[in-house]
Write a protein that holds these residues in place. Sequence first.
Motif, PDB file in Angstrom:
ATOM      1  N   LEU A  27     -22.742  28.246  15.200  1.00 16.75           N
ATOM      2  CA  LEU A  27     -22.446  29.548  14.601  1.00 16.75           C
ATOM      3  C   LEU A  27     -21.050  29.566  13.989  1.00 16.75           C
ATOM      4  O   LEU A  27     -20.850  30.121  12.895  1.00 16.75           O
ATOM      5  CB  LEU A  27     -22.564  30.648  15.657  1.00 16.75           C
ATOM      6  CG  LEU A  27     -23.988  30.955  16.157  1.00 16.75           C
ATOM      7  CD1 LEU A  27     -23.943  32.034  17.227  1.00 16.75           C
ATOM      8  CD2 LEU A  27     -24.885  31.380  15.000  1.00 16.75           C
ATOM      9  N   ARG A  28     -20.087  28.962  14.661  1.00 15.80           N
ATOM     10  CA  ARG A  28     -18.722  28.908  14.112  1.00 15.80           C
ATOM     11  C   ARG A  28     -18.695  28.118  12.817  1.00 15.80           C
ATOM     12  O   ARG A  28     -18.060  28.520  11.836  1.00 15.80           O
ATOM     13  CB  ARG A  28     -17.783  28.282  15.132  1.00 15.80           C
ATOM     14  CG  ARG A  28     -16.312  28.310  14.726  1.00 15.80           C
ATOM     15  CD  ARG A  28     -15.499  27.345  15.523  1.00 15.80           C
ATOM     16  NE  ARG A  28     -15.909  25.975  15.255  1.00 15.80           N
ATOM     17  CZ  ARG A  28     -15.342  24.916  15.826  1.00 15.80           C
ATOM     18  NH1 ARG A  28     -14.378  25.077  16.696  1.00 15.80           N
ATOM     19  NH2 ARG A  28     -15.754  23.694  15.546  1.00 15.80           N
ATOM     20  N   LEU A  31     -20.222  30.159   9.984  1.00 16.03           N
ATOM     21  CA  LEU A  31     -19.312  31.220   9.554  1.00 16.03           C
ATOM     22  C   LEU A  31     -18.200  30.664   8.663  1.00 16.03           C
ATOM     23  O   LEU A  31     -17.881  31.240   7.610  1.00 16.03           O
ATOM     24  CB  LEU A  31     -18.705  31.915  10.771  1.00 16.03           C
ATOM     25  CG  LEU A  31     -17.662  33.009  10.481  1.00 16.03           C
ATOM     26  CD1 LEU A  31     -18.298  34.120   9.654  1.00 16.03           C
ATOM     27  CD2 LEU A  31     -17.081  33.556  11.770  1.00 16.03           C
TER      28      LEU A  31
END
Length: 254
Positions: A27-28, A31
């Motif tokens: 997810l990081r 993003l």
Amino acid sequence: MILQTLKSYWQQALRYRYVPSDIPILLRNVLILLLAGKLFYGSFAVSVFILPLSVPWFFHEKKKKELKDNHDLGIQFKDAMMAVSTAQKAGYSVENSFLEAKHDMKLLYGKHAPICKELEIIHQGINNNISVEKMIRKLGRKSGNRDISEFAGVFAVAKRSGGNMTETIERCVDVIGKRMEVENEIDVIISAKRMEAQIMEMVPFGIMAYVGLTNPGFFDVLYGNVLGVFVMTVCLLIYIAAYLMIEKIVTIEI
């Protein structure tokens, strides 16, 4: 170098097994790539085309995390073997020494520490009449930690030959400790450079974000046309190559 790196990540993808701790990493990365797409191409929609980069980056970050976890496990294993040696001096058998070491490690690192889980597995193996040396050898193979694997080999030979187990463990722990001291010295020496490298990795994004906020429209000439997309793509590839080179330079294994 980039092609070899991508090939290794592809091989890792074929062997990949999901664990819950992978979700935050992925997810990081997604993003950050969405923000990179906005900065380099002026649109979050265009970011969809660079999102595939999150896959090799995920395996890169996962490998870094595994190396750190492996290093931490090695430190905890050294302390556990010191506890085993102390228990043997107190008159415990080899098997009971590992049980005592498990209690000591719970006090030192907490019951959820990796070494506590591994010592619990070893204890269960002992209860199932599996020899200690086999369990340690299995731990060495599973973790991929060189110190544990080497210790397992020496431990097995000493146990089969009826050697002085206390002295053998102490010598192995001393060798592992000296190697870790060298690793710590190197880590201290390059820690400042590693911090500088992390800052430099963020500088291009910081500059682009600052210019875009203080001078709206400054990058518009590079957005929405073929030449601009080509230039920004080349810049992004150069940044990726520089990132990989920096990571390779500041990563030193003993």
